[in-house]
Design an enzyme around this catalytic site. Sequence first.
Site, PDB file in Angstrom:
ATOM      1  N   CYS A 163      -3.767  -2.435   7.688  1.00 31.56           N
ATOM      2  CA  CYS A 163      -3.276  -2.272   6.322  1.00 31.56           C
ATOM      3  C   CYS A 163      -2.758  -3.560   5.701  1.00 31.56           C
ATOM      4  CB  CYS A 163      -2.196  -1.196   6.302  1.00 31.56           C
ATOM      5  SG  CYS A 163      -2.747   0.336   7.081  1.00 31.56           S
ATOM      6  N   HIS A 302       5.283  -2.729   0.683  1.00 34.83           N
ATOM      7  CA  HIS A 302       4.271  -2.005   1.453  1.00 34.83           C
ATOM      8  C   HIS A 302       4.519  -0.506   1.302  1.00 34.83           C
ATOM      9  CE1 HIS A 302       1.133  -1.449   4.333  1.00 34.83           C
ATOM     10  NE2 HIS A 302       1.918  -0.967   5.280  1.00 34.83           N
ATOM     11  N   GLU A 313      11.160  -1.994   6.290  1.00 29.88           N
ATOM     12  CA  GLU A 313      10.910  -2.918   5.177  1.00 29.88           C
ATOM     13  C   GLU A 313      12.169  -3.130   4.352  1.00 29.88           C
ATOM     14  OE1 GLU A 313       7.603  -3.858   1.710  1.00 29.88           O
ATOM     15  OE2 GLU A 313       7.665  -1.851   2.592  1.00 29.88           O
ATOM     16  N   LYS A 334       1.844   2.753  -3.633  1.00 28.82           N
ATOM     17  CA  LYS A 334       1.302   3.861  -2.831  1.00 28.82           C
ATOM     18  C   LYS A 334       1.834   5.217  -3.279  1.00 28.82           C
ATOM     19  CE  LYS A 334       0.489   1.036   1.283  1.00 28.82           C
ATOM     20  NZ  LYS A 334       1.020  -0.251   0.771  1.00 28.82           N
ATOM     21  N   HIS A 339      -2.268   5.513   0.293  1.00 31.39           N
ATOM     22  CA  HIS A 339      -2.400   4.327   1.142  1.00 31.39           C
ATOM     23  C   HIS A 339      -3.884   4.004   1.301  1.00 31.39           C
ATOM     24  CE1 HIS A 339      -1.802   1.268   3.941  1.00 31.39           C
ATOM     25  NE2 HIS A 339      -0.965   1.836   4.787  1.00 31.39           N
ATOM     26  N   PHE A 398      -0.939  -1.916  11.484  1.00 29.29           N
ATOM     27  CA  PHE A 398      -0.927  -1.615  12.908  1.00 29.29           C
ATOM     28  C   PHE A 398      -1.310  -2.876  13.692  1.00 29.29           C
ATOM     29  CE2 PHE A 398      -2.024   3.249  12.612  1.00 29.29           C
ATOM     30  CZ  PHE A 398      -0.774   3.478  12.080  1.00 29.29           C
TER      31      PHE A 398
END
Length: 412
Positions: A163, A302, A313, A334, A339, A398
Amino acid sequence: MNRVVVTGMGVISPIGNDVASFGAALKRGDVGIAPITKVNVPSSPIHLAAEVKDFNPEPTIAKKDVKRLDLFSQYALVAAEQAVTSSGLDLEKIDHDRFGVIISSGVGGIETFETEVLRLHSKEDSMRIAPLFIPIMIANMAAGNVALRFSAQGICTSVVTACAGATHSIGEAFRAIKHGYADIMLAGGTEASINRTAVAGFNALTALSQSSDPKRGSIPFDKDRNGFVIGEGAGILVIEKLEHALERGANIFAEIVGYGANCDAHHMTAPCPDGAGAAKCMALALKEAGIAPSDVDYINAHGTSTPLNDAAESAAIKKTFGDVAKNLLISSTKSQVGHLLGAAGGVEAIATIIGINGGFAPPTMGYQNPDPDCDLNYIPNAAVDADIKYALSNNFGFGGHNAAIVIKKWEE
């Protein structure tokens, strides 16, 4: 060192399939999340997705060629065509050896992969599979197909960092121009992963929201967040050496001035709980931009709507910005588009530039219940007027991959 500017943008998204409609929907606070239609499994606990609506690859892609391209490549080609058109580039007058492409995808042609593998294994004694299975499916082919379309003969690569991929792509394209390896780059990300395999895989990780309410599915930083809503689309930028852009009289949308990239090296899927890696990443971007934390006006976070990411975050922002953090405008796109995985950073960079040029900070939709671990200003439920000079766009993936870019309002 060369200065680097954005001269073109193209987007395919759940709230609009061009920059104008996407920007208007962004400011209105439209939410492109709805009951999932691309996965028909009645027993599935996943009820929502952020699907692209009314996508037509023609006339950008000839009808005979559509079947030779997975949807992720189609999205990339259409968004890239928009970006090149908006940039005003005359492809007859540029040095194609100094024109490159870096486009990310998290999972590439997973729809093609699923379809062809099921077909192959439906017959025990068979080796029959689509002749172009491999080149249609592999993740680098969005970049490859875009390069083919525009005869971009400079660097052509695909950053695959889950991502964080599109933001890494933009950052690496920025560096290629800054350090003199290219004059023009097409950069961003694309994804078309709303299918049974991907949804089942993310569900098995307990990463997806199981909400059935489109307004309460993707709710970044809200106390009741319970997973992300899978989305799809593409966001592609034309990034150019300032001197090159000025020489041809280009319209400049923004300047890219900093890029940070590092790794948590903490866990396969979970971020550092204290946000240490993300904090260092943001600090690296600010350092390259040559600005102080107090210079940043807005962060496009994010903000995945997962319990671990949003808390980490928020901690990272406080670690990097200190006392300034409470004054920052922060939001997660998002909440409107879901996402988009490897495409997220491309679409979110465009959202950030639209906000800079439109004099507003986009909202975080669906926010209702404050979380003590997420105690900053997330611009709940409505865009706000804002004079944004410097903005930061974050994406994390990830594997512990972290990426951040600093975007500056264009000033002569």
